[in-house]
Design a protein around this motif. Structure first.
Motif, PDB file in Angstrom:
ATOM      1  N   LEU A  20      -2.116   8.933  -2.525  1.00  0.00           N
ATOM      2  CA  LEU A  20      -2.041   8.967  -1.196  1.00  0.00           C
ATOM      3  C   LEU A  20      -1.807   7.509  -0.452  1.00  0.00           C
ATOM      4  O   LEU A  20      -1.480   7.320   0.563  1.00  0.00           O
ATOM      5  CB  LEU A  20      -3.133   9.556  -0.269  1.00  0.00           C
ATOM      6  N   LEU A  21      -1.781   6.559  -1.323  1.00  0.00           N
ATOM      7  CA  LEU A  21      -1.506   5.232  -1.193  1.00  0.00           C
ATOM      8  C   LEU A  21      -0.188   4.900  -0.911  1.00  0.00           C
ATOM      9  O   LEU A  21       0.701   5.439  -1.716  1.00  0.00           O
ATOM     10  CB  LEU A  21      -2.073   4.194  -2.070  1.00  0.00           C
ATOM     11  N   PRO A  22       0.491   4.436   0.135  1.00  0.00           N
ATOM     12  CA  PRO A  22       1.913   4.198   0.270  1.00  0.00           C
ATOM     13  C   PRO A  22       2.479   3.310  -0.797  1.00  0.00           C
ATOM     14  O   PRO A  22       1.847   2.151  -1.164  1.00  0.00           O
ATOM     15  CB  PRO A  22       1.875   3.584   1.810  1.00  0.00           C
ATOM     16  N   GLU A  23       3.562   3.434  -1.190  1.00  0.00           N
ATOM     17  CA  GLU A  23       4.312   2.494  -2.106  1.00  0.00           C
ATOM     18  C   GLU A  23       4.945   1.378  -1.144  1.00  0.00           C
ATOM     19  O   GLU A  23       5.290   1.711  -0.078  1.00  0.00           O
ATOM     20  CB  GLU A  23       5.543   3.056  -2.616  1.00  0.00           C
ATOM     21  N   LEU A  24       4.593   0.160  -1.624  1.00  0.00           N
ATOM     22  CA  LEU A  24       5.157  -1.089  -0.931  1.00  0.00           C
ATOM     23  C   LEU A  24       6.400  -1.590  -1.637  1.00  0.00           C
ATOM     24  O   LEU A  24       6.242  -1.875  -2.778  1.00  0.00           O
ATOM     25  CB  LEU A  24       4.150  -2.258  -1.000  1.00  0.00           C
ATOM     26  N   GLY A  25       7.478  -1.682  -0.732  1.00  0.00           N
ATOM     27  CA  GLY A  25       8.733  -1.985  -1.488  1.00  0.00           C
ATOM     28  C   GLY A  25       8.927  -3.288  -1.977  1.00  0.00           C
ATOM     29  O   GLY A  25       9.632  -3.762  -2.657  1.00  0.00           O
TER      30      GLY A  25
END
Length: 179
Positions: A174-179
């Protein structure tokens, strides 16, 4: 929004997501297998899932009596008070799942309404043995989410032993991927 509020909202979403996964997996077992005593703290898969509903009901009732009186969790005050921590409130998975969904929706709505200053306010409550306590709301919420994770971990183990795979259970998903 503070990082504490965002963290609690993430935990509420994880809680809902994982409960949905656990109940979907549990639905693959017949009622006898769900109720079979497997030697867990609360006996069976059904017993452990009921315990989580009991505990969340008790905690939400305490939180609903907080001076802020959040309308998102007020409906819990209309529910019967569970008689014990091992009470079987719902004897079938279908009934239990429906109620679990309602609790999870209230928790999601409530965490979305929390303010940072709410987290620092004390909550006076009594435990199931009638002992009085006063603790900060933030720590109590962390306890509730941790309690859910603890017992869901037991349920996923019981399901695995019964031949049912719950799949991925990591919060990382559920943690967003940081580009």
């Amino acid at each position: 929004m503070s990082s504490r509020i965002a963290h609690l909202q993430l935990l509420a979403e994880y809680n809902r997501w994982m409960n949905d996964r656990v109940y979907s997996a549990a639905s693959r077992l017949d009622p006898e297998e769900l109720a079979r005593d497997r030697g867990a703290f609360f006996g069976s898969i059904l017993g452990t899932l009921n315990h989580l509903v009991v505990a969340d009901t008790l905690w939400l009732r305490r939180f609903a009596r907080h001076p802020r009186q959040w309308p998102q969790i007020a409906p819990v005050l209309q529910l019967p008070v569970p008689a014990s921590l091992d009470a079987i409130l719902f004897p079938t998975l279908a009934e239990l799942r429906q109620h679990r969904g309602e609790l999870d929706a209230w928790i999601l709505e409530w965490t979305a309404a929390l303010l940072d200053e709410d987290l620092d306010t004390p909550l006076h409550y009594t435990n199931s043995k009638g002992q009085p306590y006063c603790r900060e709301l933030h720590g109590l919420l962390l306890h509730v989410f941790n309690h859910q994770t603890h017992h869901r971990g037991q349920v996923t183990t019981l399901l695995t032993q019964a031949g049912v795979d719950v799949g991925v259970t990591d919060l990382l998903v559920l943690l967003p991927e940081l580009g």
